[in-house]
Design a protein around this motif. Structure first.
Motif, PDB file in Angstrom:
ATOM      1  N   GLY A  45      -8.092 -10.881   2.004  1.00  0.00           N
ATOM      2  CA  GLY A  45      -6.626 -11.241   2.553  1.00  0.00           C
ATOM      3  C   GLY A  45      -5.760 -11.481   1.309  1.00  0.00           C
ATOM      4  O   GLY A  45      -4.579 -11.081   1.271  1.00  0.00           O
ATOM      5  N   LEU A  46      -6.104 -12.287   0.529  1.00  0.00           N
ATOM      6  CA  LEU A  46      -5.345 -12.808  -0.500  1.00  0.00           C
ATOM      7  C   LEU A  46      -4.850 -11.820  -1.806  1.00  0.00           C
ATOM      8  O   LEU A  46      -3.849 -11.557  -2.252  1.00  0.00           O
ATOM      9  CB  LEU A  46      -5.771 -14.097  -1.222  1.00  0.00           C
ATOM     10  N   VAL A  47      -6.073 -10.830  -1.883  1.00  0.00           N
ATOM     11  CA  VAL A  47      -5.892 -10.129  -3.047  1.00  0.00           C
ATOM     12  C   VAL A  47      -5.452  -8.849  -2.673  1.00  0.00           C
ATOM     13  O   VAL A  47      -4.843  -7.861  -3.574  1.00  0.00           O
ATOM     14  CB  VAL A  47      -6.939  -9.781  -3.958  1.00  0.00           C
ATOM     15  N   MET A  48      -5.636  -8.370  -1.361  1.00  0.00           N
ATOM     16  CA  MET A  48      -5.321  -6.914  -1.018  1.00  0.00           C
ATOM     17  C   MET A  48      -4.152  -6.830   0.219  1.00  0.00           C
ATOM     18  O   MET A  48      -3.282  -6.209   0.026  1.00  0.00           O
ATOM     19  CB  MET A  48      -6.651  -6.205  -0.489  1.00  0.00           C
ATOM     20  N   MET A  49      -4.510  -7.507   1.302  1.00  0.00           N
ATOM     21  CA  MET A  49      -3.710  -7.477   2.454  1.00  0.00           C
ATOM     22  C   MET A  49      -2.090  -8.137   2.353  1.00  0.00           C
ATOM     23  O   MET A  49      -1.401  -7.497   2.438  1.00  0.00           O
ATOM     24  CB  MET A  49      -4.274  -7.917   3.460  1.00  0.00           C
ATOM     25  N   ILE A  50      -2.035  -9.259   1.714  1.00  0.00           N
ATOM     26  CA  ILE A  50      -1.026  -9.856   1.376  1.00  0.00           C
ATOM     27  C   ILE A  50      -0.180  -9.073   0.301  1.00  0.00           C
ATOM     28  O   ILE A  50       1.075  -8.779   0.410  1.00  0.00           O
ATOM     29  CB  ILE A  50      -0.842 -11.484   1.068  1.00  0.00           C
ATOM     30  N   PRO A  51      -0.619  -9.028  -0.876  1.00  0.00           N
ATOM     31  CA  PRO A  51      -0.043  -7.969  -1.793  1.00  0.00           C
ATOM     32  C   PRO A  51       0.466  -6.578  -1.195  1.00  0.00           C
ATOM     33  O   PRO A  51       1.396  -5.830  -1.419  1.00  0.00           O
ATOM     34  CB  PRO A  51      -1.221  -7.852  -2.740  1.00  0.00           C
ATOM     35  N   LEU A  52      -0.472  -6.145  -0.250  1.00  0.00           N
ATOM     36  CA  LEU A  52      -0.062  -4.788   0.386  1.00  0.00           C
ATOM     37  C   LEU A  52       1.165  -4.873   1.074  1.00  0.00           C
ATOM     38  O   LEU A  52       2.203  -4.173   1.162  1.00  0.00           O
ATOM     39  CB  LEU A  52      -1.025  -4.314   1.413  1.00  0.00           C
ATOM     40  N   VAL A  53       1.353  -6.164   1.981  1.00  0.00           N
ATOM     41  CA  VAL A  53       2.752  -6.290   2.686  1.00  0.00           C
ATOM     42  C   VAL A  53       3.930  -6.836   1.664  1.00  0.00           C
ATOM     43  O   VAL A  53       4.956  -6.114   1.907  1.00  0.00           O
ATOM     44  CB  VAL A  53       2.439  -7.588   3.550  1.00  0.00           C
ATOM     45  N   ILE A  54       3.482  -7.543   0.721  1.00  0.00           N
ATOM     46  CA  ILE A  54       4.671  -7.735  -0.347  1.00  0.00           C
ATOM     47  C   ILE A  54       5.166  -6.438  -1.111  1.00  0.00           C
ATOM     48  O   ILE A  54       6.068  -6.047  -1.340  1.00  0.00           O
ATOM     49  CB  ILE A  54       4.084  -8.668  -1.407  1.00  0.00           C
TER      50      ILE A  54
ATOM     51  N   MET C 122      -0.727   1.101  -5.051  1.00  0.00           N
ATOM     52  CA  MET C 122       0.435   0.453  -4.382  1.00  0.00           C
ATOM     53  C   MET C 122       0.601  -1.328  -4.532  1.00  0.00           C
ATOM     54  O   MET C 122       1.702  -1.650  -4.281  1.00  0.00           O
ATOM     55  CB  MET C 122      -0.158   0.492  -2.836  1.00  0.00           C
ATOM     56  N   ILE C 123      -0.579  -1.910  -4.616  1.00  0.00           N
ATOM     57  CA  ILE C 123      -0.232  -3.436  -4.793  1.00  0.00           C
ATOM     58  C   ILE C 123      -0.525  -3.847  -6.347  1.00  0.00           C
ATOM     59  O   ILE C 123      -0.482  -4.931  -6.788  1.00  0.00           O
ATOM     60  CB  ILE C 123      -1.599  -4.172  -4.203  1.00  0.00           C
ATOM     61  N   ILE C 124      -0.224  -2.991  -7.207  1.00  0.00           N
ATOM     62  CA  ILE C 124      -0.269  -3.134  -8.560  1.00  0.00           C
ATOM     63  C   ILE C 124       0.942  -3.955  -8.713  1.00  0.00           C
ATOM     64  O   ILE C 124       0.759  -5.004  -9.694  1.00  0.00           O
ATOM     65  CB  ILE C 124      -0.376  -1.831  -9.451  1.00  0.00           C
ATOM     66  N   ALA C 125       1.977  -3.514  -8.398  1.00  0.00           N
ATOM     67  CA  ALA C 125       3.209  -4.448  -8.877  1.00  0.00           C
ATOM     68  C   ALA C 125       3.188  -6.081  -8.275  1.00  0.00           C
ATOM     69  O   ALA C 125       3.301  -6.668  -8.931  1.00  0.00           O
ATOM     70  CB  ALA C 125       4.637  -3.692  -8.247  1.00  0.00           C
TER      71      ALA C 125
END
Lengths: 316, 359, 278
Positions: A45-54, C122-125
């Motif tokens: 959740g914290l390292v993948m899903m939330i950054p995905l949304v961000i 995609m999440i690197i930034a």
């Protein structure tokens, strides 16, 4: 004794214990799995899903670390720029060819290797360990090694190709915009064949041997056995593997980044390496995220298409 | 030692009802067999008693104490699994002593109990082996040893013999019967094999589709099945069941043959006659209730199975003790033993009890 | 398929085997060859199959005169840390997937599958900004956290397949024998899963060992660089010393090859367990 154990079907009167039971053992059965799962859920959740949304939200913002005063929501501006960006369209085309040729060769060579490994021969175990070895090589090392092999001055490949008459002189293939993509593709094939071979080998070994014996009794030739038994049996595995692998390769930027950096003249830039160079070199996170969202959308469309195709073709 | 009571016990998975209002009292030291076709809920019921499945509703009591919410480890019940579930990384002795190891019983006592159990089960020479080095029957013994070593309040068996070959199964069945005699403990045994049920049980519980069909001693179930399901499930070969028209003291077949059943009261029009193959006598064609044409005749030495076809009634199987010199194509007179005939109403329930009043 | 094949086919088969073998091994051979070729011969003998002189100078200088040991140590720390944490987390999650039915299970599995498919870049930034905001750039710990999250989904499916291979009866028997679920896990299931845990450790170690792009983004200080990042800076920082670089490469290959040999027999099991990832 019989009297007590009657087959009674009493009315549905709720026993006093029922609610308590639900609260204790039931509660425990509901909660227990989440005790084991919570670290994984929190991390993902914290390292993948939330950054995905961000990340998706970044694609609607201007975030350039080199230009910190120019920050804020910009709506679809990044996408409008993307539409007009010639490099994006080149990268899109390159992504297609990179993925297509990599998959085509990895699959056919992998199938051949799997078929070989499904037979008996002397020293099979050692052979298997050795041919699977490329898969264990760290990506950056394969990239460096292949870059070296393709080097016109110190690498052997250009010289050999010249000797075979394929090249007119030992020049730098990776400096030629028309051919440069083949450098990373060859490295990718080298790296990816074991994967396909392993997956297909597992599927091959699950085909019951009696089928081949039955086919032989029915008078089938080796080729007929292959096309009538082996391929249909492998088909579901092939479909799912190729689909997942396509997505993975389209996202796979390491080899290209190390070997060519996307050059010369963007001739080897694929979408994912374009995302990385935009984020890493230009520190333009907004634009990088817009490219990434575009890539995600394309991959989603592809996945939906493949699943639809599978549904149409598989009529069992 | 334990008395186990189930009161309106229910089990639901989501909206699927697996068991409905099960009521059962198990006396201390009783050997109860739960039997039924696969999917009838018998294993689920056993696992609920063990504590491996939560109970959806109702009460489950051991010695009068409600145990619904007690964890399996605290119920003091031992279980023998169908797969034996021996710990592959522990040798036989440690497998058997594992429960005492967990309870931190003194090592010396553990060793002596393991030794005694191994002697009882004939495993003394094998105590240092790993399960993978044992035969199927030996594994089965170890699984039983693991259960008896704890001296639990009750034993549960979940189809313990189904992975053994036929000869071993008979041997282990005897072993279990002997064990029950020796320990006198409460045992609950799940099987789909009616022979195991009939030979082992004090009482049999027949389950079907999540309902208890009948509870009774083996003979009761054989002689007085409560309904068509039990009648056909218990007894081998299966009971013949044919449609007849009921009358006063007799029933009629479709083509008008009359079978005299003097004990039978008037039982309405459409009923079914149930008769076990061993309860049909072969007589001269002129004397029988019915005429059957032998289709296939099986000579088993001790018994003869005759598969006949009766006009207007359909196939009827006959089993006679000894060797009957019949062959395919013979016309045989068949006499239904009236005292052993069963009549099932349209709802499948046996009308037998009414019949007995007269007899 | 067992009758004696025609000689032509047999020759063809062994030719094919040889072709695969040389394709797989040649680049690795070349890597090794350059690493043991003395510097002055690298250009003149660039295309010779066999160097005329051997030397271990490259190895000596790469170990003693560069930051190699520091990179190596950092990578080892990050990879071992990632492998250990990931395996622990994935063992829990895999156990839950294997043994429980609970609300939201399908959704969780779907989410985990999706994380295997979207472009990680995609999440690197966002990751960079979050970690920069926390002041955790150039920290090996942040690398471990990020890598762990990346590897948990695949490792979970892998562990689940190992748990699925252990009969549920065993821990039920243990619970009947007086264990709590955790005791059953620890006393019975854990010893039986050791090979699975080892394989998962190996997979994750190799993945973390070769990760480049996120390390490049998150690490810029020399003393915190992992091996891939450090090796790439060999190219830019000094005049490129190819011999040294290849020697470093050979050394970097050692741990992943060791792990690879160990995990080889679990590859098939891992790859056919529903999740397919390189």
């Amino acid at each position: 004794m019989e009297g007590k154990a009657v087959i009674s079907r009493k009315q549905n009167n709720v026993m006093p214990g029922e609610t308590r039971a639900r609260r204790s053992l039931y509660w425990q059965y509901m909660v227990e799995p989440f005790l084991y799962l919570s670290p994984a859920i929190v991390l993902i959740g914290l390292v993948m899903m939330i950054p995905l949304v961000i990340g998706i939200s970044y694609s609607f913002q201007s975030i350039e670390l080199l230009n910190p005063f120019n920050t804020g929501w910009v709506g679809f501006e990044n996408y409008i720029d993307l539409w007009a960006d010639r490099k994006f369209w080149i990268a899109l085309e390159n992504t297609f060819w990179w993925t297509f040729w990599s998959i085509a060769f990895q699959f056919s060579l992998g199938l051949g290797l799997a078929l070989l490994l499904n037979t008996d021969f002397f020293g099979k175990k050692l052979f298997q360990a050795l041919v699977f070895l490329p898969w264990a090589v760290p990506t950056f090392l394969s990239a460096l090694t292949w870059a070296w092999l393709f080097n016109p001055v110190i690498g052997p490949l250009p010289h050999w190709l010249t000797a075979l008459g394929i090249l007119s002189e030992p020049y730098n293939i990776m400096g030629d915009p028309d051919l440069a993509m083949w450098g990373p593709i060859v490295a990718n094939i080298w790296f990816g064949v074991p994967f396909f071979a392993i997956t297909l080998l597992a599927a091959l070994q699950s085909i019951p041997g009696e089928l081949y014996e039955a086919a032989e009794i029915d008078g089938a030739s080796a080729w007929q056995s292959f096309t009538k038994i082996t391929l249909p049996f492998l088909a579901p595995m092939i479909a799912i593997t190729v689909m997942l692998r396509t997505i993975w390769i389209a996202n796979f930027a390491d080899l290209i980044f190390v070997m060519t950096g996307g050059g010369p003249a963007n001739s080897t830039q694929i979408l994912s390496s374009y995302v990385f160079t935009t984020a890493f070199r230009k520190l333009d996170f907004g634009y990088a995220s817009a490219i990434a969202v575009a890539l995600l959308a394309i991959l989603l469309v592809y996945a939906v298409f493949v699943l639809w195709l599978r549904k149409k073709l598989v009529k069992i | 030692m334990a008395r186990i009571e189930l009161k309106d016990v229910k089990k639901r998975y989501g909206s699927v009802e697996v068991l409905r209002d099960v009521n059962l009292d198990i006396e201390d030291g009783e050997f109860i067999v739960l039997v039924g076709p696969s999917g009838c809920g018998k294993s689920t019921l056993l696992r609920m008693i063990a504590g491996l499945e939560p109970i959806t509703g109702g009460d489950f009591l051991i010695d009068g104490k409600r145990m619904n919410d007690v964890r399996p480890r605290d119920r003091d019940i031992a279980m023998v699994f169908q797969s034996y579930a021996l710990y592959p990384h522990m040798d036989v002795a440690r497998n058997m002593g594992f429960s005492m190891e967990i309870r931190k019983d003194p090592a010396a006592e553990r060793a002596s109990r393991v030794k005694k159990a191994a002697e009882t089960l004939g495993l003394t020479a094998l105590t240092e082996r790993l399960p993978k080095a044992l035969s199927g029957g030996q594994r089965q013994r170890v699984a039983m040893g693991r259960a008896i070593i704890r001296d639990p309040r009750a034993f549960l068996f979940d189809e313990p013999l189904s992975n053994l070959d036929a000869a071993l199964r008979v041997e282990m069945r005897l072993e279990i019967a002997r064990l029950h005699q020796k320990l006198g403990a409460t045992m609950i045994y799940v099987t789909h094999d009616q022979v195991e049920a009939l030979t082992l049980a004090d009482r049999i519980v027949v389950l079907n589709g999540g309902d208890i069909q009948q509870v009774g001693s083996p003979l009761e179930l054989y002689e007085r099945p409560a309904n068509k399901f039990v009648a056909q499930f218990i007894g081998s070969p299966t009971m013949n069941i044919v449609p007849v028209t009921g009358g006063d003291g007799e029933v009629k077949t479709a083509d008008g043959s009359v079978i005299k059943l003097p004990h039978l009261p008037d039982c309405g029009a459409a009923v079914e006659l149930g008769i076990r193959p061993e309860h049909i006598d072969v007589v001269d064609p002129s004397e029988g209730d019915l005429i059957g044409v032998a289709d296939v005749v099986e000579h088993l030495g001790s018994d003869t199975n005759i598969f006949t076809v009766v006009e207007g009634l359909g196939p009827l199987m006959v089993r006679k003790h000894g060797n009957i010199p019949a062959k395919s194509g013979d016309r045989l007179g068949l006499r239904i033993q009236p005292e052993n005939a069963h009549i099932f109403g349209p709802d499948g329930r046996a009308l037998r009890r009414v019949l007995e009043k007269v007899g | 398929m067992t009758h004696s094949p025609k000689p032509v086919l047999a020759v063809g088969k062994y030719a094919a085997l040889l072709a695969y073998l040389s394709f797989a091994l040649f680049p690795l051979y070349w890597l090794l060859k350059i690493a043991v070729t003395p510097d002055q011969l690298i250009y003149t003998e660039g295309t010779n199959l066999w160097p005329s002189e051997f030397t271990f100078d490259n190895f000596r200088s790469v170990v003693f005169q560069t930051d190699f040991l520091s990179y190596f140590g950092n990578s080892l720390y990050v990879s071992l840390g990632t492998a250990a944490v990931t395996t622990l987390v994935a063992a829990g999650a895999g156990y839950a997937f294997s043994r429980f039915n609970f609300a939201g299970k399908r959704l969780l599995i779907a989410v985990m599958l999706i994380t295997q498919m979207f472009p990680l870049l995609m999440i690197i930034a966002p990751i960079y900004k979050i970690i920069a905001g926390l002041g955790m750039l150039n920290s090996l710990t942040s690398l471990i956290v990020v890598y762990t999250a990346f590897n948990v989904p695949f490792a979970t499916f892998l562990m689940q397949s190992f748990f699925d291979g252990i009969p549920k009866d065993l821990e039920e028997a243990a619970m009947m024998d007086g264990c709590s679920r955790f005791q059953a896990l620890y006393k019975v299931i854990f010893p039986l899963t050791l090979p699975g845990l080892g394989a998962t450790l190996g997979f994750v170690f190799t993945a973390a060992w070769s990760e480049l792009l996120f390390a490049l983004m998150l690490i810029s200080k020399n003393e915190a660089m992992t091996f891939p990042v450090g090796l790439l800076t060999f190219v830019s920082k000094f005049s490129v010393d190819w011999g040294q670089m290849m020697a470093a490469g050979v050394l970097a290959l050692v741990p992943s090859c060791l792990f690879f040999i160990f995990i080889q027999r679990y590859l098939v099991q891992g790859l056919t367990s529903g999740a397919v990832k390189g």
